[in-house]
Design an enzyme around this catalytic site. Structure first.
Site, PDB file in Angstrom:
ATOM      1  N   HIS A 118     -23.791 -23.045 -11.643  1.00 47.00           N
ATOM      2  CA  HIS A 118     -22.741 -23.199 -11.119  1.00 47.00           C
ATOM      3  C   HIS A 118     -22.872 -23.115  -9.547  1.00 47.00           C
ATOM      4  CE1 HIS A 118     -18.229 -21.605 -10.844  1.00 47.00           C
ATOM      5  NE2 HIS A 118     -18.489 -22.662 -10.271  1.00 47.00           N
ATOM      6  N   ASN A 125     -15.265 -17.441 -11.629  1.00 45.22           N
ATOM      7  CA  ASN A 125     -13.831 -17.881 -11.936  1.00 45.22           C
ATOM      8  C   ASN A 125     -12.777 -17.221 -12.839  1.00 45.22           C
ATOM      9  OD1 ASN A 125     -14.096 -19.926  -9.963  1.00 45.22           O
ATOM     10  ND2 ASN A 125     -15.143 -21.565 -11.524  1.00 45.22           N
ATOM     11  N   SER A 156     -17.464 -25.865 -13.644  1.00 41.61           N
ATOM     12  CA  SER A 156     -16.391 -24.447 -13.256  1.00 41.61           C
ATOM     13  C   SER A 156     -16.208 -23.596 -14.480  1.00 41.61           C
ATOM     14  CB  SER A 156     -15.464 -24.829 -12.391  1.00 41.61           C
ATOM     15  OG  SER A 156     -15.592 -25.619 -11.502  1.00 41.61           O
ATOM     16  N   GLU A 202     -24.472 -19.320 -10.073  1.00 42.15           N
ATOM     17  CA  GLU A 202     -23.874 -18.519 -11.405  1.00 42.15           C
ATOM     18  C   GLU A 202     -24.803 -19.228 -12.465  1.00 42.15           C
ATOM     19  OE1 GLU A 202     -19.980 -18.733 -12.490  1.00 42.15           O
ATOM     20  OE2 GLU A 202     -19.821 -16.776 -13.605  1.00 42.15           O
TER      21      GLU A 202
END
Ligand code: NAD
Length: 293
Positions: free
Chosen positions: A139, A189, A118, A151
């Protein structure tokens, strides 16, 4: 690409295995114990049944998907003929470093090594291998069978060819690849976690109650889920660890995790997975838990 090994069969690994198998890839799924793998297969079967109900899948496709998944507790065995390995174990730099060194030693020379991290640096993880040009971030979003974004994170030494191969593979499983450079939190994130942290700060300062904060973001901003409920779903420990990476990586106070988040994690209230976070998920689902500051 035909043979894909997924390391870690938890929330993410089980979903990643499900998606590749559904689209015709042979998947070797690895975890530390047979019990963990059995749990993962139950989760995969339940999710396939959900797709059956929605008529996204036929009974024959469900059976074929399950048949394409083989289970392993020995990493070395599981990667012998892999074209791609996707690692989805705990968000811990030391654990991932050890696994990547093992993958590099035992996977075929041209095998691409991807991590579902992450927030950890792809470039740092790649440095534990002798093939940094073949190491990449892939991701996936939670829940994997439902969410379309992947991602794709290009490490400092990731080759153009590796990025192209993984981008096209992502499209093969009908997901949408979007490429980001390797900086703390990448894109998704880096934007999401400061918003969640700010929602926790607002709660911590008594600006509004849990449900009010969540409803404001749902009704006012069109978010499908409020930030505190989403934090419970992601896991408060995962949220804290991503914020630590952002705080450390950028050295800016705006990323400092809220003390209330730290306390909830220290108390073992990690959200949905422990049935307690900002909400109670046991007998009375979705009721906010009165917090003591
Ligand atoms: P999880 O705790 O649900 O699953 C991790 C699994 O890995 C466990 O089953 C564990 O037994 C297994 N494992 C640990 N060490 C292992 C080893 N050496 N070999 C094989 N298996 C091993 O975790 P998760 O939520 O699935 O997260 C996995 C990764 O995905 C993390 O890097 C996380 O940051 C990332 N991620 C999580 C989310 C999320 O919403 N949970 C979203 C995107 C990315």
């Amino acid at each position: 690409m035909k043979n894909i090994t997924v390391v870690g069969s938890g929330a993410m690994g089980s979903g990643i295995a499900h998606c590749f198998a559904q689209y015709g890839y042979n998947v070797n799924l690895v975890d530390l114990s047979k019990e963990a793998l059995a749990l993962a297969m139950v989760k995969i079967e339940n999710n396939l049944d959900r797709q059956l109900k929605k008529e996204v899948l036929t009974v024959e496709e469900k059976t074929a998907t399950l048949d394409r998944i083989s289970l392993f507790t020995e990493l070395k065995e599981a990667i012998k003929i892999a074209d791609l390995v996707v690692e989805a174990v705990a968000e811990d730099q030391a654990v991932k470093a050890k696994i990547f060194a093992q993958l590099d030693a035992h996977a075929p020379q041209d095998c691409i090594l991807a991590t579902n991290t992450s927030s950890l640096s792809i470039t740092t993880i790649a440095a534990f291998t002798k093939r940094p040009e073949k190491v990449i971030g892939m991701h996936f979003m939670n829940p994997v069978p439902v969410m379309r974004l992947v991602e794709i994170i290009k490490g400092h030494q990731t080759s153009k060819n590796t990025v192209e191969t993984i981008t096209s593979l992502t499209e093969q499983i009908e997901k949408v690849p979007l490429v980001a450079a390797d900086y703390p939190g990448f894109v998704a994130n880096r934007i999401l976690l400061p918003m969640i942290n700010e929602a926790i700060e607002a709660l911590f300062q008594g600006v509004a109650e849990v449900e009010a904060i969540d409803e404001m973001m749902k009704l006012g901003m069109g978010h499908p889920m409020g930030p505190l409920r989403l934090a419970d779903f992601i896991g408060l420990d995962v949220c804290l660890s991503v914020l630590e990476v952002l705080h450390q990586g950028f050295g800016k106070d705006k990323y400092a995790p809220c003390p209330l988040l730290r306390n909830l994690v220290a108390a073992g209230n990690l959200g949905v997975k422990t049935k307690r976070g900002f909400y109670d998920y046991s007998d009375n689902p979705k009721q906010p838990i009165p917090l003591q500051f």
